[in-house]
Scaffold this motif. Structure first.
Motif: not given
Length: 376
Positions: A23, A26-27
């Protein structure tokens, strides 16, 4: 686990999850790689009209192509019909158009939709509305830099500015004439480590005496742990008996024409966030481009660039290339050795930076700012 209060000599790093969490990656794709200028392709690799290359920028595949007028253009590698990948090859050359292998929608090298099965019967379709999605492109140092953002940040402030911030003078990097140099060697490294570990490694030399014996023989001051990037404008000086930036310190090639006397026998390193390293020595330039593909995988392309006459002459580049190839191999092995520990409970709160590494904390603060988690 309990944490020990830090002494003033130590600065905390990012917690381990920043190097392992999908995550977080992804950011980073969204807020770093897809919003900033990234170095994509060496312009001379696309010499003729119709030459193209695809590169991964964040979550997007991008085509960079040479048009019939000689310009470079960049587009998302997506057909506007049903979203098929337009170019499946990493690189290639077409005569006039790019054609989707699914339904044969066809685009010229400027991105315009020029043909599709039965398109002439669909008289209500505005072809100009269904061209390829263009990506902002700028050329600098002989490379095409692309930015996926709808409103790209200032190239002068974020890219040129990195060189000025590091070197202290905008003219310094221009004296190497990188855009006029020829490719002597390219090596691609598939590194099983997070991209930030590679950046952090490049920014410091606390490790140099431990894992870079050849480099510290050429640049003795690196054995003291201070990287060239620790000081604005500073270039690490060659050792007294060193003749060139080679694996054994033997003579290299003639100094590049515009490199000043002050820059002779010195090594300069520049980090252009997020994914580029530029290494400047008197007779050649070494440029790294990183392509982060996953939280634990980064492909690095490293180019060794020389005066065109050196490459054309067939000169032996091996001792010159070998020095930084060994540095790369040593560095990437260290990063790969570090990556598994990022998931350990021992690194849950992160590690520490000693004084010669404190400037890495600025990189961490910058990243947290990009992710909206702290001051930029």
């Amino acid at each position: 686990m309990t944490t020990t209060p830090l002494s003033p000599s130590l600065v905390p790093t990012l917690p381990g999850r920043y190097y392992t969490d999908p995550e977080v990656f992804r950011r980073e794709q969204r807020h770093v790689f897809e919003e900033m200028w990234c170095c994509a392709v060496r312009g001379a690799d696309l010499e003729r009209p119709g030459a193209f290359r695809t590169v991964q920028i964040g979550r997007e595949s991008v085509i960079v192509a040479r048009t019939r007028t000689g310009d470079l253009r960049a587009f998302l590698n997506i057909c506007r019909h049903r979203g098929a990948r337009l170019c499946l090859e990493e690189s290639g050359e077409v005569r006039r158009t790019l054609q989707c292998p699914y339904h044969a929608w066809t685009y010229d090298l400027d991105g315009r939709l020029v043909a599709a099965p039965n398109l002439t019967k669909m008289t209500d379709v505005d072809r100009s509305a269904y061209g390829l999605v263009e990506v902002a492109l700028r050329e600098w140092l002989g490379y095409a830099w692309v930015c996926l953002a709808d409103e790209p940040p200032s190239f002068e402030e974020t890219v040129h500015g990195a060189a000025v911030e590091r070197l202290g003078d905008p003219a310094v990097i221009e004296r190497y004439g990188t855009e006029r140099l020829a490719l002597g060697r390219r090596v691609t490294y598939d590194v099983r480590a997070n991209w930030k570990l590679i950046v952090e490694n490049f920014m410091e030399c606390y490790h140099c005496a431990t894992i870079h014996p050849e480099l510290t023989d050429v640049l003795p001051e690196f054995a003291d742990g201070y990287a060239a990037q620790y000081y604005v404008g500073h270039g690490a000086e060659f050792g007294s008996g060193v003749k060139g930036f080679t694996v054994d310190g033997s003579e290299g090639f003639d100094r590049l024409p515009a490199v000043s006397q002050d820059q002779d026998r010195r090594y300069y390193a520049v980090t252009v966030r997020p994914t580029v390293f530029v290494n400047l020595v008197p007779d050649h330039v070494i440029l790294h481009r990183m392509f982060p593909l996953a939280e634990d995988r980064t492909v690095v392309e490293c180019d060794w660039l020389y005066a065109p006459e050196v490459v054309a002459s067939g000169a032996d580049l091996s001792k010159s290339v070998e020095l930084f190839h060994r540095v790369n191999t040593q560095d990437f092995a260290a990063c790969e050795r570090t990556q598994p520990a990022m998931a350990s409970r021992a690194y849950r709160a992160g590690g520490v930076l000693v004084p010669t590494e404190h400037h890495i904390g600025l990189f961490h603060a910058w990243l947290l700012g990009r992710l909206g988690e702290g001051p930029a």
